[in-house]
Design a protein around this motif. Structure first.
Motif, mmCIF file in Angstrom:
data_model
loop_
_atom_site.group_PDB
_atom_site.id
_atom_site.type_symbol
_atom_site.label_atom_id
_atom_site.label_comp_id
_atom_site.label_asym_id
_atom_site.label_seq_id
_atom_site.Cartn_x
_atom_site.Cartn_y
_atom_site.Cartn_z
ATOM 1 N N LYS A 137 -40.857 -0.785 -66.986
ATOM 2 C CA LYS A 137 -41.275 -0.725 -65.585
ATOM 3 C C LYS A 137 -42.142 -1.908 -65.180
ATOM 4 O O LYS A 137 -42.176 -2.296 -64.006
ATOM 5 C CB LYS A 137 -42.004 0.592 -65.306
ATOM 6 N N GLY A 138 -42.847 -2.501 -66.140
ATOM 7 C CA GLY A 138 -43.622 -3.698 -65.839
ATOM 8 C C GLY A 138 -42.711 -4.871 -65.513
ATOM 9 O O GLY A 138 -42.928 -5.593 -64.526
ATOM 10 N N ILE A 139 -41.678 -5.066 -66.332
ATOM 11 C CA ILE A 139 -40.699 -6.131 -66.077
ATOM 12 C C ILE A 139 -39.972 -5.861 -64.764
ATOM 13 O O ILE A 139 -39.703 -6.780 -63.970
ATOM 14 C CB ILE A 139 -39.699 -6.219 -67.254
ATOM 15 N N GLN A 140 -39.667 -4.587 -64.513
ATOM 16 C CA GLN A 140 -38.992 -4.210 -63.271
ATOM 17 C C GLN A 140 -39.837 -4.579 -62.052
ATOM 18 O O GLN A 140 -39.334 -5.161 -61.080
ATOM 19 C CB GLN A 140 -38.705 -2.703 -63.291
ATOM 20 N N LYS A 141 -41.133 -4.276 -62.107
ATOM 21 C CA LYS A 141 -42.014 -4.615 -60.982
ATOM 22 C C LYS A 141 -42.137 -6.128 -60.804
ATOM 23 O O LYS A 141 -42.141 -6.630 -59.670
ATOM 24 C CB LYS A 141 -43.401 -3.990 -61.198
ATOM 25 N N ASP A 142 -42.219 -6.858 -61.913
ATOM 26 C CA ASP A 142 -42.260 -8.324 -61.828
ATOM 27 C C ASP A 142 -40.998 -8.862 -61.159
ATOM 28 O O ASP A 142 -41.047 -9.825 -60.395
ATOM 29 C CB ASP A 142 -42.399 -8.934 -63.224
ATOM 30 N N PHE A 143 -39.861 -8.232 -61.458
ATOM 31 C CA PHE A 143 -38.579 -8.647 -60.868
ATOM 32 C C PHE A 143 -38.620 -8.521 -59.340
ATOM 33 O O PHE A 143 -38.159 -9.411 -58.620
ATOM 34 C CB PHE A 143 -37.457 -7.790 -61.451
ATOM 35 N N TYR A 144 -39.186 -7.435 -58.842
ATOM 36 C CA TYR A 144 -39.293 -7.261 -57.386
ATOM 37 C C TYR A 144 -40.147 -8.361 -56.777
ATOM 38 O O TYR A 144 -39.812 -8.928 -55.730
ATOM 39 C CB TYR A 144 -39.897 -5.896 -57.043
#
Length: 383
Positions: A107-114
């Motif tokens: 979820k950390g990588i996912q948020k960075d992607f946004y």
């Protein structure tokens, strides 16, 4: 390729209720299915052609399973990514792609992607462990309240907690996590996007989700969402943008917040069939499960419009009950028009465990909501 009544084999990683509902459509089309799951009592076991018991996080287990099939998909994100990468490098079609899964699994990588792709989302900060969160609070670098989320292995409300005071962090796992700003919102919404390898793409209508205040689980999914048309158009447009940025194939469920100012913020995504799309089995021209199957096999996508208003009620284990499951009063709701229960096949219940769902269809969304409330108050999942 001839998928139907042939030697073609579709592999599914995960044997839970999502896989079981997907298998309804593989059986409808007479497509061979192999399923891998760690449990002997996996719901998929009764519906697939071949069932394999094994650890989804073990490289060799997942890799060897993938070598048996022609196309590989998954119904849970917690699978060995390295095995999927190797299988794809060797020519196996894996949908959604490991590249997509890698951006979503954490979820950390996912948020960075946004953030990197200017996709609107709540402000957040990543932390390597819980101790770092506590230090930032004590140093006044992190303001209360906020939402704590572990970055991996969270599901069905587990791994998410509202932190209003520092003592709320007691007993949380000392793992990598994020602290996310609490958003004052009108509604929690979701849009399911369906996309095949040829680039054909469709969205389902925006749904509205009502959550249990303690368990952080969806209690009701309402389609169509009771929101302004302009807000719905904005939500579908953002979901399409998210899908294109992830370059996913299959289904992508995009969960969102509608703020007090009618802005849309992306909360998180799931690259698979999703709880927010279960209503589609009865209410849509083409269910989310059939469209996931169509997408990963690069077939034309089905009509995502609704035939009628639909509401889904989650059936979860009642508090205070653990053991052999009993669906109390199920015979009563079976006598009501437009009401369809789905039982997931889990023999053991426990508090808040997802055990099934009920779909209510009606021409009138307000009438459907009243019936849904009656369903919720009538049926109980006990032991």
């Amino acid at each position: 390729m001839n998928y139907f009544s042939s030697d073609f084999k579709l592999g599914i990683l995960g044997g839970g209720q999502l896989g079981k509902m997907l298998l309804f459509d593989t059986r409808k089309f007479d497509i061979q299915t192999y399923v891998l799951d760690p449990s002997d009592e996996a719901p998929c076991k009764i519906s697939c052609d071949q069932f394999f018991k094994g650890d989804l996080m073990d490289f060799e287990t997942v890799y060897n399973f993938g070598k048996l099939v022609d196309v590989l998909t998954f119904e849970i994100e917690l699978v060995n990514l390295e095995a999927l990468v190797k299988l794809e490098e060797e020519g196996l079609k894996v949908y959604p792609s490991p590249k997509t899964l890698k951006l979503i699994q954490n979820k950390g990588i996912q948020k960075d992607f946004y953030l990197q792709h200017t996709i609107p989302t709540a402000n957040y900060k990543r932390f390597p462990n819980l101790k770092s969160v506590i230090i930032d609070i004590l140093d006044s670098k992190l303001k209360l309240p906020f939402i704590w989320k572990c970055t991996e292995f969270g599901y069905d409300g587990n791994g998410v907690k509202v932190i209003r005071q520092i003592s709320d962090l007691d007993n949380l796992a000392n793992v990598e996590c994020i602290a996310e700003e609490m958003i004052p919102f009108k509604n929690e919404l979701a849009v399911i996007v369906c996309r095949n390898p040829s680039g054909e793409i469709k969205t389902y209508p925006v749904v509205e989700m009502e959550f249990h205040p303690e368990a952080n689980q969806v209690e009701y999914v309402i389609c169509p969402a009771r929101i302004d048309d302009k807000v719905a158009e904005k939500a579908r447009a953002i979901a399409l943008n998210v899908s294109e940025k992830f370059n996913h194939v299959g289904l992508l469920a995009v969960e969102m917040f509608q703020t007090e100012n009618d802005e849309i913020l992306v909360n998180e995504v799931a690259p698979r069939p999703h709880n927010s799309g279960h209503y589609s089995i009865e209410a849509s021209y083409t269910s989310q499960f059939e469209n996931h199957l169509r997408a990963i096999l690069n077939l034309p996508l089905g009509n995502t419009d609704s035939k009628v208003a639909g509401i889904m009620v989650n059936l979860v284990g009642a508090e205070g009950f653990s053991g052999n499951v009993i669906y109390e009063n199920i015979e009563k709701i079976l006598g009501w028009n437009g009401v369809t229960p789905h039982i997931y096949g889990k023999k053991q219940t426990r508090p808040f465990r997802k055990m099934g769902h009920v779909t209510i269809v009606n021409e009138n969304i307000n009438e459907a909501r009243i019936i849904a409330e009656n369903v919720k108050n009538t049926i109980r999942v006990i032991a």
